[in-house]
Design a protein around this motif. Structure first.
Motif, PDB file in Angstrom:
ATOM      1  N   PRO A  19      -8.203 -10.313  51.735  1.00  0.00           N
ATOM      2  CA  PRO A  19      -8.672  -9.306  50.773  1.00  0.00           C
ATOM      3  C   PRO A  19      -9.455  -9.875  49.587  1.00  0.00           C
ATOM      4  N   HIS A  20      -9.059 -11.082  49.069  1.00  0.00           N
ATOM      5  CA  HIS A  20      -9.722 -11.591  47.861  1.00  0.00           C
ATOM      6  C   HIS A  20     -11.186 -11.955  48.090  1.00  0.00           C
ATOM      7  N   ARG A  21     -11.560 -12.084  49.376  1.00  0.00           N
ATOM      8  CA  ARG A  21     -12.960 -12.414  49.694  1.00  0.00           C
ATOM      9  C   ARG A  21     -13.875 -11.198  49.553  1.00  0.00           C
ATOM     10  N   LEU A  22     -13.281 -10.011  49.456  1.00  0.00           N
ATOM     11  CA  LEU A  22     -14.080  -8.784  49.436  1.00  0.00           C
ATOM     12  C   LEU A  22     -14.236  -8.253  48.010  1.00  0.00           C
ATOM     13  N   SER A  23     -15.304  -7.488  47.772  1.00  0.00           N
ATOM     14  CA  SER A  23     -15.499  -6.851  46.470  1.00  0.00           C
ATOM     15  C   SER A  23     -14.566  -5.642  46.365  1.00  0.00           C
ATOM     16  N   GLY A  24     -14.436  -5.095  45.149  1.00  0.00           N
ATOM     17  CA  GLY A  24     -13.564  -3.930  44.936  1.00  0.00           C
ATOM     18  C   GLY A  24     -13.945  -2.758  45.831  1.00  0.00           C
ATOM     19  N   GLY A  25     -15.243  -2.503  45.952  1.00  0.00           N
ATOM     20  CA  GLY A  25     -15.704  -1.381  46.777  1.00  0.00           C
ATOM     21  C   GLY A  25     -15.398  -1.614  48.248  1.00  0.00           C
ATOM     22  N   MET A  26     -15.567  -2.874  48.697  1.00  0.00           N
ATOM     23  CA  MET A  26     -15.268  -3.200  50.099  1.00  0.00           C
ATOM     24  C   MET A  26     -13.772  -3.046  50.373  1.00  0.00           C
ATOM     25  N   ARG A  27     -12.955  -3.499  49.412  1.00  0.00           N
ATOM     26  CA  ARG A  27     -11.499  -3.369  49.591  1.00  0.00           C
ATOM     27  C   ARG A  27     -11.111  -1.893  49.696  1.00  0.00           C
ATOM     28  N   GLN A  28     -11.760  -1.063  48.865  1.00  0.00           N
ATOM     29  CA  GLN A  28     -11.399   0.352  48.919  1.00  0.00           C
ATOM     30  C   GLN A  28     -11.845   0.966  50.255  1.00  0.00           C
ATOM     31  N   ARG A  29     -12.963   0.465  50.811  1.00  0.00           N
ATOM     32  CA  ARG A  29     -13.375   0.957  52.135  1.00  0.00           C
ATOM     33  C   ARG A  29     -12.374   0.515  53.203  1.00  0.00           C
ATOM     34  N   VAL A  30     -11.840  -0.681  53.050  1.00  0.00           N
ATOM     35  CA  VAL A  30     -10.792  -1.138  53.978  1.00  0.00           C
ATOM     36  C   VAL A  30      -9.577  -0.206  53.874  1.00  0.00           C
ATOM     37  N   MET A  31      -9.229   0.175  52.626  1.00  0.00           N
ATOM     38  CA  MET A  31      -8.087   1.077  52.447  1.00  0.00           C
ATOM     39  C   MET A  31      -8.333   2.422  53.125  1.00  0.00           C
ATOM     40  N   VAL A  32      -9.576   2.917  53.004  1.00  0.00           N
ATOM     41  CA  VAL A  32      -9.911   4.191  53.658  1.00  0.00           C
ATOM     42  C   VAL A  32      -9.783   4.023  55.180  1.00  0.00           C
ATOM     43  N   ALA A  33     -10.289   2.892  55.705  1.00  0.00           N
ATOM     44  CA  ALA A  33     -10.193   2.632  57.145  1.00  0.00           C
ATOM     45  C   ALA A  33      -8.731   2.604  57.579  1.00  0.00           C
ATOM     46  N   MET A  34      -7.911   1.934  56.788  1.00  0.00           N
ATOM     47  CA  MET A  34      -6.491   1.809  57.110  1.00  0.00           C
ATOM     48  C   MET A  34      -5.813   3.178  57.068  1.00  0.00           C
ATOM     49  N   ALA A  35      -6.113   3.945  55.998  1.00  0.00           N
ATOM     50  CA  ALA A  35      -5.481   5.251  55.824  1.00  0.00           C
ATOM     51  C   ALA A  35      -5.890   6.211  56.938  1.00  0.00           C
ATOM     52  N   MET A  36      -7.143   6.072  57.433  1.00  0.00           N
ATOM     53  CA  MET A  36      -7.625   7.008  58.453  1.00  0.00           C
ATOM     54  C   MET A  36      -7.320   6.539  59.873  1.00  0.00           C
ATOM     55  N   SER A  37      -6.846   5.287  60.016  1.00  0.00           N
ATOM     56  CA  SER A  37      -6.712   4.729  61.367  1.00  0.00           C
ATOM     57  C   SER A  37      -5.672   5.464  62.213  1.00  0.00           C
ATOM     58  N   CYS A  38      -4.686   6.085  61.587  1.00  0.00           N
ATOM     59  CA  CYS A  38      -3.686   6.833  62.353  1.00  0.00           C
ATOM     60  C   CYS A  38      -4.089   8.286  62.529  1.00  0.00           C
ATOM     61  N   ASN A  39      -5.317   8.616  62.122  1.00  0.00           N
ATOM     62  CA  ASN A  39      -5.802   9.983  62.202  1.00  0.00           C
ATOM     63  C   ASN A  39      -4.837  10.976  61.536  1.00  0.00           C
TER      64      ASN A  39
END
Ligand SMILES: Nc1ncnc2c1ncn2[C@@H]1O[C@H](COP(=O)(O)OP(=O)(O)OP(=O)(O)O)[C@@H](O)[C@H]1O
Ligand code: SF4
Ligand SMILES: [Mg+2]
Length: 325
Positions: A153-173
């Motif tokens: 996670p520390h390699r990513l910018s704040g916006g990228m991390r938040q996109r990862v969170m969105v991906a994670m939150a949506m992954s279970c549909n």
């Protein structure tokens, strides 16, 4: 259409030295399938505690849901055991928070974190989970998804991390995504990208969203309906169009007047006088009376109720009592 989520008369209190602190004090919120509802209000109005109550994550010890119902797809979540709630959180309701760094585990790669969730809740094999993780990362706009999964996670910018969170939150549909100030920590351009992304995904998957924000500008961009909270209670509820056309509650009017706009002269920006009273020291009568420019005698002694008005909206204010809006 029946609601996906129906919060009725929710009361969540904190208990300290035998004192009950009513952080959420009789809140009603209804969200239909595919609908985006914004929950707005100044700091301390009870937005986060409302959403944590829905997730079954009220800070404990100290906090407790003491009344009301949270009907999700017909099931009252307040009646579920912790393990039943855990299932709901993994499969049906996801949440994203303001600062993704606190929700992402710094010692696991992005891929490990997304696949962990998929293997646990969706019972996917490792190979299927990795495939799905890459697919989700592509969906939220990473062109090098196959590389990103190996990053920490520390390699990513704040916006990228938040996109990862969105991906994670949506992954279970999930059927419902709760986003608590998801873009507050990001700069304006990135904020807009994340909001667009959430809007796109919610249309694509018919996901309902409860978006918590104190930024009414964000609300007009993405929400269908708005619930305005003040001191643990709902003071107004309306469609975005109605609310922006004609805010009724003096508190909503105050919030509207404090939205900065490009055309407006910033020096003329009005903010609401005074501060939100703490739930330990609520004024008698209307809770907004000490700050309300339209308050009259009755407001300081009697408590207004949330009344339904024409056009599927509600308001808690004596100015509209018995009147159609
Ligand atoms: N752990 C706690 N113990 C005692 N009181 C709490 C606790 N957490 C929140 N509160 C109180 O509950 C009230 C509502 O807090 P909440 O965090 O829901 O506000 P909020 O609307 O999300 O504000 P913000 O915009 O700052 O995030 C506040 O007055 C807060 O002081
Ligand atoms: S009830 Fe009175 S104090 Fe409360 S918002 Fe309405 S006018 Fe203002
Ligand atoms: Mg909050």
């Amino acid at each position: 259409m029946s609601a996906l989520l129906e919060v009725r008369n929710l009361q969540t209190h904190f208990f300290r030295k035998k004192q009950a602190i009513p952080a959420v004090d009789g809140v009603d919120i209804s969200i239909k399938k595919g609908e985006t509802v914004a929950l707005v209000g100044e700091s301390g109005s009870g937005k986060s505690i409302t959403s944590l109550s829905i997730m079954g994550l009220v800070p404990s010890p100290g906090g407790k849901i003491v009344g009301g119902e949270i009907l999700f797809d017909g099931t009252d979540l307040t009646k579920l055991t912790e393990s039943q709630l855990c299932k709901v959180r993994g499969n049906d309701i996801s949440m994203i928070f303001q600062e993704p760094m606190t929700s992402l585990n710094p010692v696991l790669t992005i891929g490990e974190q997304i696949t962990e969730v998929l293997m646990l809740h969706q019972k996917m094999s490792k190979t299927a989970a990795v495939k799905k993780a890459i697919e989700m990362l592509e969906l939220v706009g990473f062109s090098r998804a196959a590389q990103i999964i190996n990053d920490y996670p520390h390699r990513l910018s704040g916006g990228m991390r938040q996109r990862v969170m969105v991906a994670m939150a949506m992954s279970c549909n999930p059927k419902l995504l709760i986003a608590d100030e998801p873009t507050t920590a990001l700069d304006v351009t990135i904020q807009a990208q994340i909001l667009d992304l959430m809007k796109d995904l919610s249309h694509k998957f018919d996901t309902s969203i409860l978006l918590i924000t104190h930024d009414l500008g964000v609300v007009s961009e993405i929400a269908d309906r708005v619930v305005v909270m003040y001191c643990g209670q709902v003071v107004e509820e309306a469609s975005v169009d109605d609310l922006f056309d004609e805010p009724l509650h003096p508190y909503t009017v105050g919030l509207m007047n404090s939205i900065p706009s490009i055309e407006a002269d910033i020096s003329r920006l009005e903010s609401i006088q005074g501060n939100v009273p703490p739930p330990t020291n609520l004024p008698p009568g209307c809770r907004f009376a000490p700050r309300c420019p339209q308050a009259f005698d009755r407001c300081f002694n009697e408590v207004p109720t949330l009344e339904k008005k024409e056009g599927n909206r509600s308001v808690r204010c004596f100015l509209y009592e018995g009147k159609e809006a």
